[in-house]
Write an enzyme that holds these catalytic residues in place. Sequence first.
Site, PDB file in Angstrom:
ATOM      1  N   ARG A 187       0.792  -1.227   0.000  1.00 30.58           N
ATOM      2  CA  ARG A 187       0.000   0.000   0.000  1.00 30.58           C
ATOM      3  C   ARG A 187       0.827   1.281   0.000  1.00 30.58           C
ATOM      4  O   ARG A 187       0.289   2.367  -0.159  1.00 30.58           O
ATOM      5  CB  ARG A 187      -0.951  -0.008   1.198  1.00 30.58           C
ATOM      6  CG  ARG A 187      -2.318  -0.536   0.782  1.00 30.58           C
ATOM      7  CD  ARG A 187      -3.261  -0.550   1.929  1.00 30.58           C
ATOM      8  NE  ARG A 187      -2.893  -1.592   2.874  1.00 30.58           N
ATOM      9  CZ  ARG A 187      -3.664  -2.033   3.854  1.00 30.58           C
ATOM     10  NH1 ARG A 187      -4.838  -1.493   4.050  1.00 30.58           N
ATOM     11  NH2 ARG A 187      -3.267  -2.989   4.652  1.00 30.58           N
ATOM     12  N   ASP A 241      -3.938  -2.475  -2.718  1.00 31.95           N
ATOM     13  CA  ASP A 241      -4.408  -3.289  -1.589  1.00 31.95           C
ATOM     14  C   ASP A 241      -4.806  -4.661  -2.128  1.00 31.95           C
ATOM     15  O   ASP A 241      -4.492  -4.996  -3.269  1.00 31.95           O
ATOM     16  CB  ASP A 241      -5.569  -2.592  -0.865  1.00 31.95           C
ATOM     17  CG  ASP A 241      -6.731  -2.352  -1.817  1.00 31.95           C
ATOM     18  OD1 ASP A 241      -6.789  -3.020  -2.878  1.00 31.95           O
ATOM     19  OD2 ASP A 241      -7.579  -1.489  -1.523  1.00 31.95           O
ATOM     20  N   PHE A 242      -5.499  -5.456  -1.311  1.00 32.53           N
ATOM     21  CA  PHE A 242      -5.772  -6.831  -1.736  1.00 32.53           C
ATOM     22  C   PHE A 242      -7.149  -7.010  -2.378  1.00 32.53           C
ATOM     23  O   PHE A 242      -7.541  -8.119  -2.705  1.00 32.53           O
ATOM     24  CB  PHE A 242      -5.640  -7.791  -0.550  1.00 32.53           C
ATOM     25  CG  PHE A 242      -4.281  -7.732   0.096  1.00 32.53           C
ATOM     26  CD1 PHE A 242      -3.135  -7.635  -0.682  1.00 32.53           C
ATOM     27  CD2 PHE A 242      -4.148  -7.772   1.465  1.00 32.53           C
ATOM     28  CE1 PHE A 242      -1.872  -7.572  -0.110  1.00 32.53           C
ATOM     29  CE2 PHE A 242      -2.886  -7.710   2.050  1.00 32.53           C
ATOM     30  CZ  PHE A 242      -1.750  -7.606   1.267  1.00 32.53           C
ATOM     31  N   LYS A 280       2.605 -19.576   6.417  1.00 31.69           N
ATOM     32  CA  LYS A 280       1.696 -19.930   7.488  1.00 31.69           C
ATOM     33  C   LYS A 280       1.296 -18.668   8.251  1.00 31.69           C
ATOM     34  O   LYS A 280       1.972 -17.665   8.087  1.00 31.69           O
ATOM     35  CB  LYS A 280       2.351 -20.952   8.402  1.00 31.69           C
ATOM     36  CG  LYS A 280       3.406 -20.367   9.345  1.00 31.69           C
ATOM     37  CD  LYS A 280       3.975 -21.482  10.157  1.00 31.69           C
ATOM     38  CE  LYS A 280       4.890 -21.031  11.212  1.00 31.69           C
ATOM     39  NZ  LYS A 280       4.442 -20.171  12.237  1.00 31.69           N
ATOM     40  N   HIS A 286       9.148 -23.332   6.944  1.00 31.16           N
ATOM     41  CA  HIS A 286      10.562 -23.023   6.702  1.00 31.16           C
ATOM     42  C   HIS A 286      11.504 -24.019   7.378  1.00 31.16           C
ATOM     43  O   HIS A 286      12.667 -24.116   7.026  1.00 31.16           O
ATOM     44  CB  HIS A 286      10.883 -21.564   7.063  1.00 31.16           C
ATOM     45  CG  HIS A 286      11.094 -21.310   8.517  1.00 31.16           C
ATOM     46  ND1 HIS A 286      10.063 -21.155   9.397  1.00 31.16           N
ATOM     47  CD2 HIS A 286      12.223 -21.174   9.252  1.00 31.16           C
ATOM     48  CE1 HIS A 286      10.538 -20.933  10.607  1.00 31.16           C
ATOM     49  NE2 HIS A 286      11.849 -20.941  10.552  1.00 31.16           N
ATOM     50  N   LYS A 339      15.613 -26.148   6.263  1.00 34.04           N
ATOM     51  CA  LYS A 339      16.861 -26.164   7.035  1.00 34.04           C
ATOM     52  C   LYS A 339      17.676 -27.397   6.670  1.00 34.04           C
ATOM     53  O   LYS A 339      17.143 -28.510   6.576  1.00 34.04           O
ATOM     54  CB  LYS A 339      16.550 -26.169   8.541  1.00 34.04           C
ATOM     55  CG  LYS A 339      15.946 -24.847   9.035  1.00 34.04           C
ATOM     56  CD  LYS A 339      15.705 -24.870  10.527  1.00 34.04           C
ATOM     57  CE  LYS A 339      14.871 -23.683  10.966  1.00 34.04           C
ATOM     58  NZ  LYS A 339      15.623 -22.524  11.396  1.00 34.04           N
ATOM     59  N   GLU A 367      12.871 -21.425  22.303  1.00 42.01           N
ATOM     60  CA  GLU A 367      13.378 -20.108  21.905  1.00 42.01           C
ATOM     61  C   GLU A 367      13.650 -19.287  23.151  1.00 42.01           C
ATOM     62  O   GLU A 367      12.936 -19.417  24.152  1.00 42.01           O
ATOM     63  CB  GLU A 367      12.341 -19.390  21.041  1.00 42.01           C
ATOM     64  CG  GLU A 367      12.108 -20.050  19.704  1.00 42.01           C
ATOM     65  CD  GLU A 367      11.166 -19.227  18.849  1.00 42.01           C
ATOM     66  OE1 GLU A 367      11.645 -18.497  17.980  1.00 42.01           O
ATOM     67  OE2 GLU A 367       9.941 -19.318  19.079  1.00 42.01           O
ATOM     68  N   ASP A 374       1.350 -22.161  16.429  1.00 41.41           N
ATOM     69  CA  ASP A 374       2.460 -21.481  15.759  1.00 41.41           C
ATOM     70  C   ASP A 374       3.579 -22.459  15.389  1.00 41.41           C
ATOM     71  O   ASP A 374       4.245 -22.280  14.369  1.00 41.41           O
ATOM     72  CB  ASP A 374       2.999 -20.388  16.703  1.00 41.41           C
ATOM     73  CG  ASP A 374       4.032 -19.487  16.060  1.00 41.41           C
ATOM     74  OD1 ASP A 374       3.842 -19.125  14.884  1.00 41.41           O
ATOM     75  OD2 ASP A 374       5.031 -19.136  16.735  1.00 41.41           O
ATOM     76  N   HIS A 426       5.946 -27.010  12.250  1.00 41.13           N
ATOM     77  CA  HIS A 426       7.350 -27.431  12.316  1.00 41.13           C
ATOM     78  C   HIS A 426       7.527 -28.770  13.050  1.00 41.13           C
ATOM     79  O   HIS A 426       8.208 -29.668  12.569  1.00 41.13           O
ATOM     80  CB  HIS A 426       8.193 -26.373  13.025  1.00 41.13           C
ATOM     81  CG  HIS A 426       8.048 -24.990  12.464  1.00 41.13           C
ATOM     82  ND1 HIS A 426       7.861 -24.741  11.133  1.00 41.13           N
ATOM     83  CD2 HIS A 426       8.058 -23.762  13.063  1.00 41.13           C
ATOM     84  CE1 HIS A 426       7.774 -23.426  10.927  1.00 41.13           C
ATOM     85  NE2 HIS A 426       7.877 -22.818  12.095  1.00 41.13           N
TER      86      HIS A 426
END
Length: 513
Positions: free
Chosen positions: A68, A110-111, A175, A205, A209, A243, A262, A267
Site C-alpha cells: 500500500r 491493496d488486496f 503460514k 521453513h 533447514k 526459543e 504457531d 514445524h
Amino acid sequence: MLSPDPQQWRNPLRDDFDKRLPRIAGPSGLVIFGVTGDLARKKLLPAVYDLASRGLLPAGFSLVGYGRRDWSDEEFAEQVKASVQERARNPWRDEVWERLAEGIFFVKGDFVTDSAFDALAAKTQEIDQLRGTAGNWAYYLSVPPEFFSDVCHQLERSGLADGGEHGWRRVVIEKPFGHDERSARELNEIVNSVFPESSVFRIDHYLGKETVQNILALRFANQLFDPLFNSHYIDHVQITMAEDIGLGGRAGYYDGIGAARDVIQNHLLQLLALVAMEEPVTFNPAELQSEKLKVLRATHPVGPFSKTTARGQYTSGWQGSEQVVGLRQEEGFDPDSTTETYAAATFEISSRRWAGVPFYLRTGKRLGRRVTEIALVFKEAPHLPFEAGQTAAQGNNILVIRVQPDEGVLMRFGSKVPGSAMEVRDVNMDFSYSEAFTEESPEAYERLILDALLDEASLFPTNNEVEESWRILDPILDHWANHGRPDDYPAGTWGPSSADDMLRQTGRSWRRP
Ligand code: BG6
C-alpha cells in the site's frame, strides 16, 4: 519466447549427469505480497539477494513488491537494499546488487481493488517483454490468512493466476495456514479453486533447514541408525523447539494463536513425520509427501489431556544477564489472554514400527536457551551382565539430531571409566556440521524460494499434510479452550512445572538440551 514447460528449460543432461551441480532457476519473476512486513524485510528480501549472490537466479530475474505504500521502483529498491545490507548471509557486492536492482519494481495496491491487480498484470507483462521473464511468475503471499482468499480471487480475475501458454504461475503461501482443521480445509478449497495443487507451495521453513533434510540422509543413507528406529529399541522420542526470545513486537499476531498452533502444528509435526516415516521409494515430491502423509494419518494425540499435555505463559524473569518482562506486560498483548507461549503434548503413532512409543513434543518462548533438537531415547538393554552399582551412573542411550544451533548429531552411550574397577558412565560422541564441512548452510528461505522457482515441491507440505496436522492437534486445542488457563513460568526457565509433571508421571524426564 521460451517454453512455459519447466521440463524444457531444465537441462536434462545436467540433471542426469551430476545432481550435485547447483540448480539455477530458469527465466522467472517473483511478486511478494506483504512486502513491507517483517518476514519480507528479515528473511525474503535478503534470501533473494543471497540467491543472486550465489548465481542461482536467471539473468532477467525480476522482483515485484506489492503493497500500500506510495513507493516508486527506486524507493522500493532502497528498502530492499537496506534489508539486504542488514540481514543477507553473503557479503555485499556492488555488482550483484546492481544486476539485481535492475529488475526491482513496485506496484501500489491493496488486496481487493480490481484496478490495482490490473496494474500488476500490466506490470508483469511489461517486465516479460523487457527482461525475458517469459511469463513465469511466482506469487509469494506473505499476508495474514484472512487475505488469502481476496488475493487468490484477484489473481484469478486479473488473469495473473493462469499463464496459459505464456508461462507458469505458482503461489507460495506462508503460514499460519488456518487455525483448525476446518478453516485449513476452507483455505485449501479457496486456494485450490484458483491454483491446482501442483502450483501451490506452502511454506514450512523448517523443511528448508539443512539439518532437517539431513534426517533423510541420516536415516536412509546409512545402515547404522534406521534399523533401530522402532518400538523394539526406542523408549520414547522428544522433539523440542525452544526459543529464548519473547513476543517482542509480534504480540498482535501471536495473541489468539499460541505456541501449539504457531509451532507444533507445522514445524514439530513435520519433524515427527520425517523421523517416523517409512523409507520413500524415491525422493521425488509425490513419494516423499505420501510417506509423510501416511505417518501423519497414523498419528494421534494421547489423553487424558489434563495429564499428557502442558501449557504456560512466561512471566518476568532473567534471560542470562538481561531482565525481561512477562507476557502480560508485553506491548499489545491482552493481559487476560489465555494464549500459551509454551506448549507440550504427547502423541502416538499407530503403526507396527512405532506402536507404544510416545512422542513428546514441546515448544516455548523465553525458555533457557534457543535450541531445536530431536532426541531418540533408547530402552535399557534387556540384560546387563554387570554387578549392581557398576552401571548405576549410566542413563539411557540417546541419539540426538541437533537442528539448531550447533547443527549436528550426538550419540550418548555408556563407557568404562578408566581404572582397575568396572564402572560405566555416559559419554558423548558428537558430530558437528561446522567442524566436518567448510561449506556454510544456506538459509531456509533461500532453498525454498529457489525450489518454488524450480518447481521442486519436495520440501513443501501438501494440503493433505496440513489438514492432517490440524486433525492431530485440534482435540488438544479444544480441551485447552474449555479448561482453565495456562500455568505461569518465569522467563529463562524450561517451562511450567506441569510440563515436568507430565513426563515424571510416566517415569521419564525432559532432556535439558
Ligand atoms: C516461526 C514462528 O514459524 O518460527 C515463530 O512463527 C518462531 O514464532 C520462528 O520464532 C522460529 O524460527 P527459527 O528458524 O528461528 O527457529
